[in-house]
Design a protein around this motif. Structure first.
Motif, PDB file in Angstrom:
ATOM      1  N   ASP A 450      33.987  35.369  44.568  1.00 28.73           N
ATOM      2  CA  ASP A 450      35.027  34.332  44.572  1.00 28.73           C
ATOM      3  C   ASP A 450      35.954  34.484  43.366  1.00 28.73           C
ATOM      4  OD1 ASP A 450      33.986  33.283  46.885  1.00 28.73           O
ATOM      5  OD2 ASP A 450      32.859  31.680  45.879  1.00 28.73           O
ATOM      6  N   GLU A 451      35.404  34.905  42.236  1.00 27.83           N
ATOM      7  CA  GLU A 451      36.202  35.052  41.011  1.00 27.83           C
ATOM      8  C   GLU A 451      37.222  36.169  41.109  1.00 27.83           C
ATOM      9  OE1 GLU A 451      33.137  33.528  37.494  1.00 27.83           O
ATOM     10  OE2 GLU A 451      33.315  35.663  37.939  1.00 27.83           O
ATOM     11  N   ILE A 452      36.915  37.218  41.856  1.00 29.75           N
ATOM     12  CA  ILE A 452      37.828  38.371  41.882  1.00 29.75           C
ATOM     13  C   ILE A 452      38.791  38.356  43.061  1.00 29.75           C
ATOM     14  CG2 ILE A 452      36.136  39.805  40.663  1.00 29.75           C
ATOM     15  CD1 ILE A 452      35.600  41.214  43.389  1.00 29.75           C
ATOM     16  N   LEU A 453      38.605  37.484  44.030  1.00 24.04           N
ATOM     17  CA  LEU A 453      39.473  37.486  45.206  1.00 24.04           C
ATOM     18  C   LEU A 453      40.952  37.278  44.872  1.00 24.04           C
ATOM     19  CD1 LEU A 453      37.294  35.700  47.932  1.00 24.04           C
ATOM     20  CD2 LEU A 453      37.793  38.136  47.681  1.00 24.04           C
ATOM     21  N   PRO A 454      41.311  36.412  43.889  1.00 27.48           N
ATOM     22  CA  PRO A 454      42.733  36.278  43.560  1.00 27.48           C
ATOM     23  C   PRO A 454      43.379  37.583  43.093  1.00 27.48           C
ATOM     24  CG  PRO A 454      41.512  34.423  42.684  1.00 27.48           C
ATOM     25  CD  PRO A 454      40.498  35.422  43.159  1.00 27.48           C
ATOM     26  N   ASP A 455      42.583  38.493  42.522  1.00 29.29           N
ATOM     27  CA  ASP A 455      43.118  39.774  42.057  1.00 29.29           C
ATOM     28  C   ASP A 455      43.100  40.847  43.140  1.00 29.29           C
ATOM     29  OD1 ASP A 455      43.483  38.802  39.395  1.00 29.29           O
ATOM     30  OD2 ASP A 455      41.328  39.064  39.045  1.00 29.29           O
ATOM     31  N   ASN A 456      42.634  40.500  44.309  1.00 28.85           N
ATOM     32  CA  ASN A 456      42.530  41.465  45.411  1.00 28.85           C
ATOM     33  C   ASN A 456      43.055  40.832  46.696  1.00 28.85           C
ATOM     34  OD1 ASN A 456      40.697  43.851  44.272  1.00 28.85           O
ATOM     35  ND2 ASN A 456      39.835  41.924  43.497  1.00 28.85           N
ATOM     36  N   PRO A 457      44.361  40.611  46.801  1.00 28.28           N
ATOM     37  CA  PRO A 457      44.915  39.874  47.948  1.00 28.28           C
ATOM     38  C   PRO A 457      44.762  40.602  49.280  1.00 28.28           C
ATOM     39  CG  PRO A 457      46.669  40.813  46.605  1.00 28.28           C
ATOM     40  CD  PRO A 457      45.402  40.992  45.824  1.00 28.28           C
ATOM     41  N   HIS A 458      44.439  41.879  49.266  1.00 33.33           N
ATOM     42  CA  HIS A 458      44.251  42.620  50.516  1.00 33.33           C
ATOM     43  C   HIS A 458      42.906  42.330  51.160  1.00 33.33           C
ATOM     44  CE1 HIS A 458      42.526  44.885  47.225  1.00 33.33           C
ATOM     45  NE2 HIS A 458      41.811  45.592  48.066  1.00 33.33           N
ATOM     46  N   ILE A 459      41.999  41.649  50.443  1.00 33.63           N
ATOM     47  CA  ILE A 459      40.697  41.286  51.001  1.00 33.63           C
ATOM     48  C   ILE A 459      40.863  40.040  51.861  1.00 33.63           C
ATOM     49  CG2 ILE A 459      38.330  40.612  50.495  1.00 33.63           C
ATOM     50  CD1 ILE A 459      38.952  43.463  49.680  1.00 33.63           C
ATOM     51  N   ARG A 460      40.460  40.131  53.126  1.00 38.13           N
ATOM     52  CA  ARG A 460      40.657  39.028  54.059  1.00 38.13           C
ATOM     53  C   ARG A 460      39.383  38.254  54.365  1.00 38.13           C
ATOM     54  NH1 ARG A 460      44.863  39.428  57.470  1.00 38.13           N
ATOM     55  NH2 ARG A 460      44.185  37.314  58.024  1.00 38.13           N
ATOM     56  N   TYR A 461      38.216  38.865  54.094  1.00 38.01           N
ATOM     57  CA  TYR A 461      36.970  38.198  54.461  1.00 38.01           C
ATOM     58  C   TYR A 461      35.824  38.775  53.647  1.00 38.01           C
ATOM     59  CZ  TYR A 461      32.837  36.907  57.259  1.00 38.01           C
ATOM     60  OH  TYR A 461      31.614  36.430  57.668  1.00 38.01           O
TER      61      TYR A 461
END
Length: 511
Positions: A450-461
């Protein structure tokens, strides 16, 4: 009248001789040197082509024998096989005899030809008067065939000690046309305290160790059901040999590593439904290959372990060092890279799918300022990855989908021309399957992700549950269902869909 064997019955594992019709086999059964049922490891099929498929079994009346021989004698044994058009084996398409030798752990690989394209078949074996459980398989469609949909499931990472293989059972119940296994089929570790189920034997180092370990895994009825349900395409990752190995470099210095590698390759071939073209030669084994499913799909099965440069940055997780940008660093090796890029240039398939092991999209693992990557994945081999994505983009490839295992979690992402830059062109989509059991029960989310998702916008799920991915591929779209089970530390888990995505023809985007 002998009862008909239903497909559901086949999924339930071994079927006794008294309940299976013997209409196909003509000779009277003979019992001799084998004093117990040798078909304890089930059956499997794989490598479908338009007119054939490989069918496999391995004789092992005492599968957990320490010497790795499975309780078999030190001489060859004749094995009968037959393939039928129907589940009751009343319409025999082909039959024959093959010799199981001690040099190959009494495994057999029958490479069938002369079958009809796109056909469903049933197969079984007999040896020393004992009958194997049946398996269901199918051939690939003929060249140019596009209309028929394909149901394909893919899976990875089944650690016997960390959970039950219920997800394999649920995968079998999908009745897929094809299964891809993307590595970590078995784990090399010795038994560990607190395990859900315990490994037998020491850490696998010798050929006898690896043979025993594969036998233990293959006695699992859920894994047997998944093999019996459909043909498989397999590739390895690291745990089939040793954690994080890279070509001739082990994770930690160890004596006789190359002998260990040769033993691991030999055992892998013996226990997988592979063609003779994959037969190991010492420490080498040609595992990368291309399998066509009519005009609908081309499967590029990659080997990202045997030819790779040693991991950059000291193989330190969440690292970022100049070494990973070195243009000479390779994950595929030069020959496999040329083979893959040439395949892209010659592609005529509606869908090109890469069956491979490790994360291809850039994944920044360090939240906030700074960057950190996993050097064991494609992020440790940046130039090699850039050449592959450029090859997809500048070729006739119409729809590229990268299939991945390894990381014990479900992920869905999009692949960009410039890794980490969502403003560049989309090149492909990426579907990552979670583990069958590795990591235990898991959870729906994970705080560090959850912490790194903002830095990886290509991750969808993302999901940290166990399971597999089910896809349905048609000329117009590919639908991916991320199938999950709520627990693996006890048996009997149901399966549900955690998320679904559609990839439309000519649109490399998750919808």
């Amino acid at each position: 009248m002998s009862p008909k064997l239903s497909r559901r019955a086949a999924l339930k594992g071994a079927v006794g001789l008294a309940t299976v019709p013997l209409l196909g086999f003509t000779a009277e059964p003979r019992r001799g040197v084998v004093a117990a049922d040798p078909f304890t490891l089930g059956v499997a099929s794989g490598e479908p082509i338009p007119d054939g498929v490989v069918i496999w079994t391995r004789l092992a009346p005492r599968p957990l024998a320490e010497d790795g021989r499975g309780g078999m004698p030190a001489w060859p044994v004749e094995v009968e096989w037959e393939v039928a058009d129907d589940e009751a084996f009343t319409r025999i398409a082909q039959r024959g005899t093959v010799t199981a030798t001690p040099e190959a752990a009494h495994s057999v690989h029958v490479e069938l030809t002369g079958l009809r394209p796109g056909g469903e078949y049933f197969y079984r074996f007999r040896a020393e008067g004992y009958l194997s459980p049946p398996g269901r398989t199918r051939t690939a469609p003929g060249p140019g065939v596009l209309a028929a949909p394909l149901t394909m499931c893919f899976a990875s990472c089944s650690n016997f000690e960390q959970g039950w293989f219920t997800a394999y059972r649920r995968l079998a119940e999908e009745e897929p046309d094809l299964v891809l296994h993307l590595g970590d089929y078995q784990y090399e570790y010795a038994a560990r305290e607190g395990a859900v189920r315990r490994h037998v034997g020491p850490e696998t180092v010798t050929l006898a160790n690896y043979r025993q370990r594969y036998a233990q895994y293959k006695t699992d009825p859920d894994l047997q059901a998944a093999h019996a349900a459909a043909p498989w395409l397999v590739v390895w990752d690291d745990h089939e040999l040793d954690n994080n190995w890279a070509d001739e470099v082990p994770e930690e210095p160890q004596p006789d590593y190359l002998a260990r590698r040769a033993a691991a390759l030999q055992a892998y071939f013996e226990n997988m439904p592979l063609r003779s073209s994959a037969t190991p030669r010492g420490i080498d084994m040609r595992l990368y290959r291309r399998v066509e499913w009519g005009a609908l799909a081309s499967f590029h099965m990659l080997d990202t372990r045997q030819y790779r440069s040693d991991q950059a940055c000291g193989d330190e997780y969440r690292s970022d060092c100049p070494e990973r940008l070195d243009p000479l660093r390779t994950l595929t090796g030069p020959a496999q890279e040329r083979w893959l890029l040439n395949g892209f240039q010659q592609s005529r398939a509606r869908w090109d799918l890469l069956g491979q092991q490790v994360f291809i999209s850039q994944l920044d693992l360090k939240p906030g300022p700074g960057r950190g990557f996993n050097p064991d994945a494609w992020d440790g081999y940046v130039a090699n990855r850039d050449r592959i994505t450029a090859g997809m983009l500048n070729s006739p490839v119409r729809n590229a989908v990268v299939l991945t295992g390894d990381v014990h979690a479900h992920w869905a992402a999009e692949v960009y021309e410039r890794a980490g830059d969502p403003l560049s062109r989309r090149v492909a989509t990426k579907l990552v399957t979670t583990s069958i059991s590795s990591g235990g029960d898991g959870s729906d989310t994970r705080a560090d992700v959850d912490e790194i998702l903002p830095d990886n916008p290509h991750i969808r799920y993302f999901s940290n549950r166990r399971g597999y991915v089910r896809t349905r591929i048609t000329p117009d779209e590919m639908r991916a269902d991320f199938r999950t089970v709520p627990f693996v530390t006890r048996q009997g888990a149901p399966v549900q869909t955690g998320a679904s995505f559609t990839i439309a023809d000519r649109l490399p985007q998750l919808l």
